[in-house]
Scaffold this motif. Sequence first.
Motif, mmCIF file in Angstrom:
data_model
loop_
_atom_site.group_PDB
_atom_site.id
_atom_site.type_symbol
_atom_site.label_atom_id
_atom_site.label_comp_id
_atom_site.label_asym_id
_atom_site.label_seq_id
_atom_site.Cartn_x
_atom_site.Cartn_y
_atom_site.Cartn_z
ATOM 1 N N ARG A 267 4.539 -1.259 -6.244
ATOM 2 C CA ARG A 267 3.744 -1.222 -7.478
ATOM 3 C C ARG A 267 2.486 -2.084 -7.351
ATOM 4 O O ARG A 267 2.430 -3.024 -6.563
ATOM 5 N N PHE A 268 1.503 -1.802 -8.168
ATOM 6 C CA PHE A 268 0.246 -2.551 -8.183
ATOM 7 C C PHE A 268 0.531 -4.024 -8.494
ATOM 8 O O PHE A 268 1.178 -4.348 -9.486
ATOM 9 N N GLY A 269 0.090 -4.933 -7.609
ATOM 10 C CA GLY A 269 0.237 -6.373 -7.829
ATOM 11 C C GLY A 269 1.621 -6.931 -7.552
ATOM 12 O O GLY A 269 1.858 -8.122 -7.770
ATOM 13 N N ILE B 172 10.032 2.248 0.197
ATOM 14 C CA ILE B 172 9.090 1.691 -0.775
ATOM 15 C C ILE B 172 7.973 2.715 -0.955
ATOM 16 O O ILE B 172 7.236 3.018 -0.011
ATOM 17 N N ILE B 173 7.869 3.259 -2.152
ATOM 18 C CA ILE B 173 6.858 4.283 -2.437
ATOM 19 C C ILE B 173 5.703 3.636 -3.194
ATOM 20 O O ILE B 173 5.917 2.875 -4.145
ATOM 21 N N LEU B 174 4.475 3.906 -2.757
ATOM 22 C CA LEU B 174 3.298 3.326 -3.406
ATOM 23 C C LEU B 174 3.230 3.788 -4.858
ATOM 24 O O LEU B 174 3.414 4.970 -5.159
ATOM 25 N N GLY B 175 2.981 2.819 -5.758
ATOM 26 C CA GLY B 175 2.912 3.145 -7.180
ATOM 27 C C GLY B 175 4.260 3.086 -7.866
ATOM 28 O O GLY B 175 4.381 3.438 -9.037
ATOM 29 N N GLY B 176 5.308 2.633 -7.143
ATOM 30 C CA GLY B 176 6.643 2.515 -7.741
ATOM 31 C C GLY B 176 7.500 3.733 -7.480
ATOM 32 O O GLY B 176 7.051 4.731 -6.918
ATOM 33 N N ASN B 177 8.757 3.642 -7.875
ATOM 34 C CA ASN B 177 9.708 4.730 -7.652
ATOM 35 C C ASN B 177 10.516 4.953 -8.934
ATOM 36 O O ASN B 177 11.277 4.078 -9.330
ATOM 37 N N PRO B 178 10.355 6.107 -9.661
ATOM 38 C CA PRO B 178 9.475 7.225 -9.311
ATOM 39 C C PRO B 178 8.000 6.838 -9.417
ATOM 40 O O PRO B 178 7.638 5.985 -10.220
ATOM 41 N N SER B 179 7.179 7.478 -8.596
ATOM 42 C CA SER B 179 5.786 7.066 -8.433
ATOM 43 C C SER B 179 4.907 7.501 -9.603
ATOM 44 O O SER B 179 5.054 8.597 -10.135
ATOM 45 N N PRO C 294 1.267 8.564 -10.231
ATOM 46 C CA PRO C 294 0.140 9.023 -9.401
ATOM 47 C C PRO C 294 -1.119 8.174 -9.551
ATOM 48 O O PRO C 294 -1.800 7.878 -8.566
ATOM 49 N N GLN C 295 -1.420 7.763 -10.781
ATOM 50 C CA GLN C 295 -2.634 6.977 -11.017
ATOM 51 C C GLN C 295 -2.517 5.600 -10.358
ATOM 52 O O GLN C 295 -3.434 5.131 -9.681
ATOM 53 N N GLU C 296 -1.340 4.965 -10.538
ATOM 54 C CA GLU C 296 -1.116 3.646 -9.942
ATOM 55 C C GLU C 296 -1.075 3.743 -8.422
ATOM 56 O O GLU C 296 -1.601 2.877 -7.711
ATOM 57 N N ALA C 297 -0.468 4.823 -7.903
ATOM 58 C CA ALA C 297 -0.398 5.025 -6.456
ATOM 59 C C ALA C 297 -1.798 5.137 -5.863
ATOM 60 O O ALA C 297 -2.077 4.605 -4.779
#
Length: 891
Positions: free
Chosen positions: A513-515, A530-537, A539-542
Motif C-alpha cells: 500500500r501507499f506509504g 505483496i500486490i502494489l496498492g494493497g490486496n485486493p488492489s 487501481p488508483q493507489e497501485a
Amino acid sequence: MSILSSIFGDANARYIKSLQPIIGRINELEKEFEGLSDEELKAKTGEFKKLVASGQSLDTILPDAFAAVREAAKRTLNQRHFDVQLVGGIVLHQGKIAEMKTGEGKTLVATLPAYLNALEGKGVHIVTVNDYLSRRDAAWMGQVYNALGLTVGCINHDSAYLYDSLHIDKRQETRDKERDETGSFHVVYEFLRPVTRREAYAADITYGTNNEFGFDYLRDNLVYVKEQMSQRDHHFAIVDEVDSILIDEARTPLIISAPDEDSGKLYETFASIGPRLVENEDYNLDEKLKAVSITEKGIEKVEKALGMENIYNEGGVRYVHHLEQALKAHVLFKRDRDYVVNPSADGGEVIIVDEFTGRLMPGRRWSEGLHQAVEAKEGVKIQRESRTLATITFQNYFRLYKKLGGMTGTARTSAEEFHKVYALDVIDVPTNKPLIRKDRADKIYKNEEGKFRAVVEEIKERHGEGQPVLVGTVSIEKNELLSAMLSREGIPHNVLNAKQHEKEAELHAQAGRFGAVTVATNMAGRGVDIILGGNPSDPQEAGRVRELGGLHVIGTERHEARRIDDQLRGRAGRQGDPGSSQFFVSTQDDVIRVFGGDRLHNIMETLGVGDDDVVENKFISRAIEQAQSKIEGHNFDIRKYVLEYDDVMNKHRESVYGLRKEAVSSNDVRGQIEEFIENNIENLFDFHAQNANYEWNTEEIAESFKAMTGADIHGELSDKAKSGDRESAKNFLVNKAIASYEEKEKELGEEEMRKLEKLVLIRTIDELWMDHIEAMEYLRDSVRLRAYGQRDPLVEYKIEGQRMFQQLMSSIGTQVANIIFKVSLVTSDKRQETRKMEERRPDIVKESHSHQQNINEPVHREPMRSDEPKIGRNDPCWCNSGKKYKKCHGA
C-alpha cells in the motif's frame, strides 16, 4: 555464458522449447472446454479415470487434463493459467523442480499436476511450509478440484479437514466472493469441514506441512490396529518452497519420543555453574561449528563448585553430559533469537524460534537434555527428558515417494544438492512478464549501530515520498530493535515476527500500500504475495505506487544462505511490476564476523571510516558472497553427513517397519510365531549339541526348553541323544514346542490366541526397536573416535550397525518365542482401557542435527501380564538348579 553453452546451447532453453508442442495442444483445446457445461466439465474426470484404468499413460491425457483444470480455474477463481504456468505444471508432473519467481502463481500451477496424478486414485500430497498455508490453499484451490469432481483434504498439527462447498450457511455467495478477493492470504474456514486424519488422507489431494506428513508416517508405525493408520502409500508429492523443506530443514530428523527419567535438580545445579565459566579460559567456543568444549581448567572449576575430586569418576557420563548441555544453553542459545520465553504458561515455557522462518514452534523441544538446560537457564519449569520411539530424516521420508516434484523461486544455487540427494533436476521457468526490479549494490558499515541508523534514514526518506518499504531482519531481537528506532522517529509501521504470526498473512498482503512500512523476520519471504496498492488492489493507489518505483525491499543483514536473500529480494517486482532492493550490512553481522569480519573492521579503522560512513565496494561484496558460499558448502557437508549415517539406519527402519506393518495388517501371525519358535529351538539345540552325541548338553537343553515352554522333556531327550541322530532330536524338540503351543491355544481359544500373538509380536518389535535406535545413536557418537586409529568412522558405523541389526532381528524372534508361552490377554475392561490409550496420538518432536528439537508427550503402554510368579534376582532359580536366579535363567 560458458563455452559449452555457446557451442551446444542452453540445456534449460532446449527443454522449455521441447514443451511448446504440448502447450500448443492445450491452447487448442481451450475453446472446446469453454463450450462444456459445469456438469460436462466434471464428467471429464470420470472419462480420464477410465482411460488411465485401461492402461493409457498420464502423459497421453495430459493436454486434456490440463485444459480441464485451466477451464475450472477460470470458472471458479476467475484466473486463467498462463502458458508459463502450464510449463511449470509439466515440469512438476515429470518429477522435476520448477524454479518460478515470486508472484508467478506457483499455488495455481500445482493444481495442474495434482489433478492429473490424482486420476490414478492413489492420492497426491501437496506439501507447504506451515499449517496456515495448507489451510489457505485447501480452501482457495479446493474449489478448482471440487468443480472437477475430486476431493481435497488438509492436515494440520491438531486438526484435519475436507473441502466441502456445502459446509456453509446461507451466506454462501458472500463468503464465496470474499474468498475470490482475499483467498491469497485469508482462510475462509466455512469451506473446510473437520474430519479425521484418515479421511483427509483418503481424499484425492491432501494439503499439509512436511512435519505433519512425516510425523503421521511415524505415528502409523506405532499403531496396533490397521484402522488406526492414517496414510496411504506414498505415490506423488508436490513440495512448495522446496528449497526450504528439502534443504534448509534437511538437517532436521523427525522424532517421536516419550518422557524418560526426571533429573531437574541437576539441570538447575549446572545452570548456576555455566555463567561462572570464562570463554578462552574455562571453555572454547567455535561459532562456525556451533560447538563449545570445556578445558581442563574449566573442569577443575566445575569440580570445585560441585565439591568433587573427579567429575568423571564420581559423576560419570551423566554429569559430563549435563555440564556440556548447560554450557551450550548458556553460550550458544540466545533469548529472542533462538527461543522466546512465555511467562504466561504454567511455570513459564521456553518456545523455540525457527532459525529459517523466524516463526515460533510451540510444542517442539530440543532433545538430549538441551531444552531442559535452557529451561534451567531461564528459571522456568523444567520438563522431563525423553526417549526416542521413532525417527526419520526429511531426506529419507521424501525419498519414500515414487515421484517427487517441487517449486520455489530460489533453487538454482542448490541444484547440485537436489540432483545428488533427491535425483531432482532444476528447471528455470520463464516469467510471464519481464523482471524489471533494480537490485542495488550492498551498503557496508563499520558497525551495527551505524548500519541501523542508515536503515532508519532510508526508510524515513522513502516513507516521506509514499513509497512502500519492506524491511527484512534475521531475528526477533533485531526486528524489535529496528521497530523501537522507527517509533522514536514517528514512522508508523507494522511488525511481523514470530510473536504475532496469526495476523502476519493479512499484514504482509497489505505491505504494497501507499506509504506502508513493514518490518519482518525471514518469514516475510515465504507464502504470501505483496500486490502494489494493497490486496485486493486499488487501481488508483497501485498507479501511484508504481510511479514511485514500486515496493522497495531493505535487507538489514545477509543470511547464511544466498537463497534466503534472493527470496527477500523477490518480494518486489512481481509480474513485471517496478521494484528495488538493497542490503545494508556491517562488519559485526554474524555471517561477516565469523568469516573474516575482524580483518575487514580493522581495515576500515585504518582507513578512518566513521560509524555513519558507507562503503560500496565490489571487492567487499564479493567477499561477503564467498563467505555465504562457504557456509552453504559447510551446511551441505553437514546434511550429507547426516544422510550418509541415516541411510544405514534407513535400511534397518524399512525392514523393521515392513515386519511391523505386516503384523498390524494381518489377522493371523501364527505362521510367523511358529517360525520364531522353530528357529529358537534349532539355535538352542545347535549351540549345545555341536559335537558327538555323548557330549551333548541335554541337561541345559532340557532346562532352557522348560524355561521357554514349561514342558519337561529331560528323560525323552536323553533317550533321543543316545541314538545320535541330530535331525531326529531337533525335530522332536520342535514338535514338542509346537504341541505345547497348541495346548496354550486350546486354553485361551483360537480367537484370543490370534490377538495375543499379534500383540506380543508388535510390542516386542517396538521395545527392541527403541533400544536399537538408542544403541545406534551411541554407536554413531563412539565411532568418530576411530578416526584417530586411521579407520573411516562411516565404514565402521556400517559394519557395526549391520551386526547390531542382525542381532536385533534375532532378538525379536527369540524374545517373541520366549514370551508367547508365558503371557495372557488382559480382561475386556482392561483391553478397552488399553485401546483408549493406544488411540491417543503421541505428540510430535523435531530434531536438528546440531541441537535436537522434540515434543515429549507420554505414550502409554499396557504391560503384558505374565503367568509366571515374580522372582527376585537373589531368589533360588525356579529350575531347581541350586543357583540364584540372577546367575541362572535371570542372567
